[in-house]
Enzyme design. Structure first.
Site, short mmCIF file in Angstrom:
data_model
loop_
_atom_site.label_atom_id
_atom_site.label_comp_id
_atom_site.label_asym_id
_atom_site.label_seq_id
_atom_site.Cartn_x
_atom_site.Cartn_y
_atom_site.Cartn_z
N ALA B 95 0.82 -1.22 0.00
CA ALA B 95 0.00 0.00 0.00
C ALA B 95 0.85 1.26 0.00
O ALA B 95 0.40 2.31 -0.42
CB ALA B 95 -0.91 0.00 1.22
N LYS B 96 2.08 1.15 0.49
CA LYS B 96 3.04 2.28 0.51
C LYS B 96 2.41 3.54 1.08
O LYS B 96 2.66 4.63 0.60
CB LYS B 96 3.63 2.51 -0.87
CG LYS B 96 4.38 1.27 -1.41
CD LYS B 96 5.15 1.55 -2.68
CE LYS B 96 5.96 0.35 -3.16
NZ LYS B 96 5.16 -0.77 -3.68
#
Lengths: 279, 279
Positions: B95-96
């Site tokens: 998802a960063k």
């Protein structure tokens, strides 16, 4: 009309640099909406806040985290909230994404096409090619995190780095210079916290003509006057001063929308007073 | 069982360091699934890929961008895909994300509670307090971007930074040291691209006992043997070698799942051969 033009048009029409942040939390909804199912209550809450505060806002900024945490239905809520914003006011998706080419393209499509937002916040850590797919949307705004409003911003953004000429500068200054070099289509912006007006002033000097999204007033306690004066461009514009909780939760009663409108108006007027003082 | 224990258990049971990345693209689905409505086709595709490759995988890594781009229904797809992963194999939500306290808490809840993932990838740019809400989930893994696999990684991550002692080091080394200092509960990890084995070796030396997620083999062209040998810990473990497109799209025909299984097995075996060569 590109993002900067749309922002300036709304900002001048409403005489406002205020951006209303939409961070709906189920536990903080007004009592009058707590009878409804939570998803429709949040939609209603945001719709009422948007309608009441739109006369005083140059932009709305929904933060994705508060919609994603609701599960798949939360993205339906997000979509309805984006659609509730009047067409002449830009929507900034506060998503802080950042990923490599293939994936960045999917994120750019998500926010600019799937949801039709006008701008998105992006994390610059992965570098130029992670930002390029957003910049290809020339009419949309890509706002890069530069110096954020939280205490931990110091850990990485304040590190002293060697620039191309060998001089030591703060990382956030180098990021501002990089973004300046990426801004060939005039669709870049920055995110700089209101809590650090001196850093904001330095960054405004590097990026004289870029919109700067400035969160951190209100609940986060930044000094509004200092932030406005450090953040505006030479014309006293292009600062997007964002306030979320102080407006959203101005009242827990049935008058929540009127209270939000009053708080938005008050904040807009305070911002304008600070602008005038600078002249 | 915490994330590292779950990862090691799956890795030893399957004798594998291979992580299968789930980046489903509607335009690349096998012909046999294109009759179905696109959302159910993607769920079926991922379910079949997961079932076929699970015997050769130590983890699965769905990338949120490819689900978000599908609109609100895409998160429903994501939820079903996470649920399709066998309980003994960890799911890493790629998802960063990265945001301040209040918002970071909502993201942590999203991935660890709403969707029940075992680990999440996080961007370190906003510093310690943006990561803390994830670290409070002591049984979950928080994998911080350090040196990514893309060419633009150089723009910021390779800058020369003055460390506390006044020495100039790469930013990614300073990030690795910071994450090492945040790892008091043993629930941190790093993300380091396979495309830069020398940097990977330096980072492994700083974080000797941390899991490192290593994307960038396969479609991105990283040298598998060099990446494995630079990335494993002293026991030849805790490297999570991720491959997405090469496995997902091994065949466009009806045999896509068997072809994915064959490619996963081949990659796992290549990784193991590289591990043994190092001994």
């Amino acid at each position: 009309m590109n993002f900067v033009e749309k922002l300036l048009t709304a900002s001048r029409r409403q005489e406002s640099l205020l951006c209303v942040g939409l961070d709906p939390e189920p536990g903080r909804l007004p009592a009058s909406l707590r009878q409804e199912p939570v998803m429709s209550a949040i939609v209603r809450f945001c719709q009422d806040i948007i309608a009441a505060t739109a006369p005083y806002a140059c932009a709305f900024k929904p933060n994705l985290a508060f919609f994603e945490v609701l599960g798949p239905a939360g993205l339906q809520v997000f979509q309805e909230v984006v659609q509730a914003v009047p067409a002449h006011i830009p929507v900034i998706a506060d998503a802080k994404r950042g990923d490599i080419g293939n994936t960045a393209r999917a994120y750019a499509k998500t926010f600019f096409e799937t949801y039709g937002c006008d701008a998105v916040t992006i994390n610059p850590y992965m570098g130029r090619d992670s930002v390029a797919p957003f910049l290809e949307y020339r009419d949309k705004g890509t706002l890069l995190l530069c110096r954020t409003s939280n205490p931990g911003a110091r850990d990485i953004q304040d590190l002293r780095v060697q620039d191309e000429g060998g001089t030591l500068r703060h990382l956030y200054e180098v990021v501002a210079q990089l973004v300046q070099s990426w801004n060939t289509a005039g669709n870049c912006g920055l995110v700089v916290g209101a809590t650090y007006p001196e850093e904001l002033r330095q960054i405004r000097a590097i990026c004289a003509q870029m919109p700067i999204l400035i969160p951190g007033i209100g609940a986060q306690g930044g000094d509004l006057e200092a932030a406005v004066q450090a953040g505006v461009d030479a014309q006293g514009e292009l600062a997007i001063i964002s306030s979320s909780r102080a407006i959203l939760y101005a009242s827990e009663g049935e008058d929540f929308a009127q209270a939000a409108a009053a708080e938005a108006r008050r904040t807009r007027d305070q911002i304008n007073a600070a602008r005038q003082k600078k002249d």
